[in-house]
Design a protein around this motif. Structure first.
Motif, PDB file in Angstrom:
ATOM      1  N   SER A  38       0.852  -1.193   0.000  1.00 45.14           N
ATOM      2  CA  SER A  38       0.000   0.000   0.000  1.00 45.14           C
ATOM      3  C   SER A  38       0.887   1.242   0.000  1.00 45.14           C
ATOM      4  CB  SER A  38      -0.906   0.001   1.224  1.00 45.14           C
ATOM      5  OG  SER A  38      -0.131   0.147   2.401  1.00 45.14           O
ATOM      6  N   SER A  39       0.301   2.383  -0.258  1.00 50.16           N
ATOM      7  CA  SER A  39       1.091   3.610  -0.320  1.00 50.16           C
ATOM      8  C   SER A  39       1.656   3.980   1.046  1.00 50.16           C
ATOM      9  CB  SER A  39       0.257   4.753  -0.890  1.00 50.16           C
ATOM     10  OG  SER A  39      -0.837   5.039  -0.043  1.00 50.16           O
ATOM     11  N   GLY A  40       0.938   3.680   2.117  1.00 53.23           N
ATOM     12  CA  GLY A  40       1.447   3.961   3.460  1.00 53.23           C
ATOM     13  C   GLY A  40       2.682   3.136   3.782  1.00 53.23           C
ATOM     14  N   VAL A  41       2.630   1.854   3.466  1.00 55.86           N
ATOM     15  CA  VAL A  41       3.786   0.976   3.707  1.00 55.86           C
ATOM     16  C   VAL A  41       4.948   1.379   2.812  1.00 55.86           C
ATOM     17  CG1 VAL A  41       4.586  -1.420   3.562  1.00 55.86           C
ATOM     18  CG2 VAL A  41       2.319  -0.923   4.478  1.00 55.86           C
ATOM     19  N   TYR A  42       4.639   1.739   1.581  1.00 60.49           N
ATOM     20  CA  TYR A  42       5.678   2.169   0.649  1.00 60.49           C
ATOM     21  C   TYR A  42       6.391   3.426   1.158  1.00 60.49           C
ATOM     22  CZ  TYR A  42       7.849   3.974  -3.587  1.00 60.49           C
ATOM     23  OH  TYR A  42       8.747   4.468  -4.496  1.00 60.49           O
ATOM     24  N   ASN A  43       5.639   4.376   1.680  1.00 53.58           N
ATOM     25  CA  ASN A  43       6.242   5.597   2.211  1.00 53.58           C
ATOM     26  C   ASN A  43       7.116   5.313   3.433  1.00 53.58           C
ATOM     27  OD1 ASN A  43       5.184   7.315   0.282  1.00 53.58           O
ATOM     28  ND2 ASN A  43       3.300   7.621   1.428  1.00 53.58           N
ATOM     29  N   ILE A  44       6.701   4.358   4.262  1.00 54.15           N
ATOM     30  CA  ILE A  44       7.529   3.975   5.417  1.00 54.15           C
ATOM     31  C   ILE A  44       8.819   3.325   4.929  1.00 54.15           C
ATOM     32  CG2 ILE A  44       7.650   2.396   7.389  1.00 54.15           C
ATOM     33  CD1 ILE A  44       4.660   2.987   7.820  1.00 54.15           C
ATOM     34  N   PHE A  45       8.728   2.440   3.943  1.00 54.52           N
ATOM     35  CA  PHE A  45       9.935   1.817   3.395  1.00 54.52           C
ATOM     36  C   PHE A  45      10.868   2.842   2.757  1.00 54.52           C
ATOM     37  CE2 PHE A  45       8.020  -2.652   2.973  1.00 54.52           C
ATOM     38  CZ  PHE A  45       8.686  -3.084   4.108  1.00 54.52           C
ATOM     39  N   LYS A  46      10.272   3.838   2.094  1.00 50.65           N
ATOM     40  CA  LYS A  46      11.092   4.893   1.493  1.00 50.65           C
ATOM     41  C   LYS A  46      11.917   5.624   2.553  1.00 50.65           C
ATOM     42  CE  LYS A  46       8.669   7.888  -0.701  1.00 50.65           C
ATOM     43  NZ  LYS A  46       7.915   8.798  -1.561  1.00 50.65           N
ATOM     44  N   LEU A  47      11.371   5.749   3.725  1.00 48.47           N
ATOM     45  CA  LEU A  47      12.071   6.404   4.821  1.00 48.47           C
ATOM     46  C   LEU A  47      13.097   5.484   5.473  1.00 48.47           C
ATOM     47  CD1 LEU A  47      12.120   8.946   6.733  1.00 48.47           C
ATOM     48  CD2 LEU A  47      10.555   7.641   8.166  1.00 48.47           C
ATOM     49  N   LEU A  48      12.737   4.227   5.656  1.00 42.79           N
ATOM     50  CA  LEU A  48      13.572   3.313   6.428  1.00 42.79           C
ATOM     51  C   LEU A  48      14.700   2.652   5.639  1.00 42.79           C
ATOM     52  CD1 LEU A  48      10.949   1.530   8.696  1.00 42.79           C
ATOM     53  CD2 LEU A  48      12.492   3.404   9.260  1.00 42.79           C
ATOM     54  N   ILE A  49      14.556   2.503   4.335  1.00 40.53           N
ATOM     55  CA  ILE A  49      15.593   1.816   3.551  1.00 40.53           C
ATOM     56  C   ILE A  49      16.944   2.523   3.629  1.00 40.53           C
ATOM     57  CG2 ILE A  49      16.301   1.303   1.163  1.00 40.53           C
ATOM     58  CD1 ILE A  49      13.476   0.257   0.707  1.00 40.53           C
TER      59      ILE A  49
END
Length: 122
Positions: A38-49
């Protein structure tokens, strides 16, 4: 000669870090493209990667150092921030307080990785 060897190891760590960020970001983007994230999970991954990549490469780099892991983490963090700012300038993104906060988090992550890496080297 020692200085050149040290510079070579720092450049290698920076290259590994950037390649790891690109690889993990590409994989996450591919999952998002096929609607597996989902877009929420994707945005979290964008921050954490990037934070995960910096943390892991700083730990592996400071395992070789004998003392002052926080300082080595600080140096690597500052170098990565310089690289990210240069990329941001080429991408024409605006500089904001949000970006400054993210760079501060990157710096803290690199310092913590350096301190943990020194403790793991024994």
């Amino acid at each position: 000669m020692i200085c050149l060897k040290y510079l070579n190891s720092i450049l290698k760590v920076l290259l590994i870090n950037i390649l790891l960020i690109l690889l993990l970001s590409s994989f996450t983007t591919l999952l998002y493209y096929f609607n597996l994230l989902s877009s929420g999970v994707y945005n979290i991954f964008k921050l954490l990667i990037p934070l995960f990549s910096i943390f892991i490469t700083t730990i592996s780099f400071t395992k070789k150092v004998k003392e002052k892991g926080w300082f080595e983490g600080l140096k690597l963090g500052l170098l990565l921030i310089i690289v990210f700012i240069a990329i941001s300038c080429f991408a024409s993104t605006s500089f904001s307080i949000k970006m400054m906060l993210y760079y501060l988090i990157i710096l803290i992550t690199a310092i913590l990785g350096g301190m943990i890496g020194i403790n793991k080297s024994e």
